[in-house]
Enzyme design. Structure first.
Site, PDB file in Angstrom:
ATOM      1  N   TYR A 166       0.857  -1.186   0.000  1.00 19.87           N
ATOM      2  CA  TYR A 166       0.000   0.000   0.000  1.00 19.87           C
ATOM      3  C   TYR A 166       0.889   1.230   0.000  1.00 19.87           C
ATOM      4  O   TYR A 166       1.948   1.247   0.629  1.00 19.87           O
ATOM      5  CB  TYR A 166      -0.872   0.008   1.267  1.00 19.87           C
ATOM      6  CG  TYR A 166      -1.716   1.257   1.407  1.00 19.87           C
ATOM      7  CD1 TYR A 166      -3.001   1.300   0.887  1.00 19.87           C
ATOM      8  CD2 TYR A 166      -1.215   2.387   2.055  1.00 19.87           C
ATOM      9  CE1 TYR A 166      -3.775   2.437   1.006  1.00 19.87           C
ATOM     10  CE2 TYR A 166      -1.981   3.533   2.170  1.00 19.87           C
ATOM     11  CZ  TYR A 166      -3.264   3.546   1.648  1.00 19.87           C
ATOM     12  OH  TYR A 166      -4.022   4.678   1.754  1.00 19.87           O
ATOM     13  N   GLU A 206      -3.289   7.481  -4.037  1.00 18.80           N
ATOM     14  CA  GLU A 206      -3.240   6.201  -3.332  1.00 18.80           C
ATOM     15  C   GLU A 206      -3.030   5.065  -4.330  1.00 18.80           C
ATOM     16  O   GLU A 206      -3.735   4.995  -5.333  1.00 18.80           O
ATOM     17  CB  GLU A 206      -4.555   5.988  -2.575  1.00 18.80           C
ATOM     18  CG  GLU A 206      -4.582   4.724  -1.743  1.00 18.80           C
ATOM     19  CD  GLU A 206      -5.943   4.531  -1.071  1.00 18.80           C
ATOM     20  OE1 GLU A 206      -5.996   4.558   0.172  1.00 18.80           O
ATOM     21  OE2 GLU A 206      -6.943   4.377  -1.782  1.00 18.80           O
TER      22      GLU A 206
END
Ligand code: ADP
Ligand code: MG
Length: 400
Positions: free
Chosen positions: A119, A207
């Site tokens: 992530y 993101e």
């Protein structure tokens, strides 16, 4: 403003971030053509990805019963079949709410062999007052869950905005992800690119979930952005006409789009008391008061510093299109504006729109007496609130 994954990936690629080759399409035939090209280029798999402004597509379900808004396919015909089944259908994910979103576009991209899913995100840390780059080895799942259960697996580097993300910080983050050897450099380059994209686009969020370690050419592991989410700060958009062009109105609530054409800051909510307020802070306080008095606001609506006849008319028209609305509460503070001018506008707008809903008006500030008198003299059934609390109570009462 949010943009689609395929747009985010194009943007990131401009900043040197590696993404899988692929193309966005709007028809099944185009999907097959792109798939054929990717297969001919030597990719063993092709992935069909529904493009909606919401995450959780992989685990989503179409209203037709079809599972998955992200599908790995082995042939161009399979891609065609999937594209036919997805395009024009409503996909429901954890982030769309039960109403889901219509899929109007698909990203057809090369399927890669994933070794690890990480992530990565860049956002503003409001508490620290600076940008923060976050990475985690726990990619592919909801980061909120990781933060709640295993917060130690999220590693952060705070960025001095004047200097930008420093190469040593990017390398530290890459090492935190477990990168070794050449991959540290690759991770550094990727993270610096992601940060630059965030900074230069005036983004509020970039993101990558997942940022993936994949099997690259000759079996060597490489890092790729497999998913990309970019949120842009509306207040910075005027500096980026190229980014403004990426806006997809189909993804936005129709009433909110209409409101934006009139310079109104409108957000639809689920309650029955519409409010029209000048200034965002006063609008928030008005919504709080409605709740406090036992009601539910139907919307947030900030008409900005002023409140012209055109704006109030447009606002009433938008409010009247919401079938849940039972009463309208207008709360205007005449700081610079003259309350009499505002009252004239309200009276005119009520007449122009043939407003039938109960209307409560609270005026305060500059030339308020004349304003209130004008409302009275209009002969319209406008209820006047002496204070904010009084107006909110009245609105809740008449709505019931
Ligand atoms: P969402 O977050 O909306 O579910 P993602 O783009 O993250 O959508 O895709 C979901 C999952 O599908 C990813 O975590 C990854 O495992 C897989 N995936 C996505 N793109 C590819 C690709 N190009 N090749 C192989 N697998 C992929
Ligand atoms: Mg994802």
């Amino acid at each position: 403003m949010n943009i689609h994954e395929y747009q985010a990936k194009q943007l990131l690629a401009r900043f040197g971030v590696s993404v899988p080759p692929g193309e966005a399409v709007g028809t099944p035939d185009e999907a097959r053509a792109v798939a054929k090209r990717l297969l001919a280029d030597g990719h063993a798999r092709v992935v069909v990805k529904a493009q909606i402004h919401a995450g959780g597509r992989g685990k989503g379900t179409f209203k037709t019963g079809l599972q998955g808004g992200v599908r790995v396919c082995a042939s161009a015909d399979e891609v065609l079949e999937r594209a036919q089944a997805m395009l024009g259908q409503v996909l429901v994910t954890r982030q769309t709410g039960p109403e889901g979103r219509v899929v109007g576009k698909l990203l057809i991209e090369a399927g890669v062999r994933i070794l690890r899913e990480y992530y990565c995100a860049v956002l503003l840390d409001r508490a620290a007052g600076c940008p923060v780059v976050m990475v985690s080895t726990e990619g592919g799942m909801e980061i909120e869950e990781v933060a709640a259960r295993t917060p130690e697996r999220i590693v952060r580097e705070w960025v001095n905005p004047t200097l930008g993300l420093q190469p040593f910080q990017a390398r530290k983050l890459a090492v935190a992800l477990g990168c070794q050897g050449d991959l540290i450099r690759a991770g550094e380059k990727l993270l610096l690119g992601v940060y630059r994209a965030w900074w230069e686009c005036d983004a509020s969020l970039v993101e990558l979930n997942p940022l993936a370690l994949v099997e690259g050419p000759a079996g060597r592991p490489t890092l790729l952005a497999l998913d990309g989410k970019v949120g842009l700060d509306d207040n910075g958009l005027f500096r980026h006409p190229d980014l403004q062009a990426l806006r997809d109105l189909a993804e936005e609530a129709p009433l909110e789009v209409e409101a934006s054409h009139h310079g109104l800051n409108y957000i639809k909510l689920d309650g029955s008391i519409a409010c029209l307020v000048n200034g965002a802070g006063l609008a928030m306080a008005t919504m709080d008061l409605i709740q406090h008095c036992g009601g539910q606001p139907a919307n947030f609506l900030d008409v900005g510093g002023g409140a012209s006849v055109e704006q109030v008319t447009a606002a009433f028209q938008i409010i009247m299109k919401d079938p849940n609305v039972r009463a309208i509460l207008v709360n205007i503070f005449g700081g610079i504006m003259d309350c009499d001018v505002i009252a004239t506008g309200i009276v005119q707008a009520v007449k122009d729109t043939n407003l039938k809903l109960p209307l409560v008006v609270r005026l305060e500030g500059n030339n308020v007496r004349a304003g209130k008198q004008r409302l009275k003299d209009s002969g319209l059934p406008i209820l006047s609130g002496d204070s904010m609390a009084d107006a909110a109570r009245t609105a809740v009462r008449v709505a019931a």
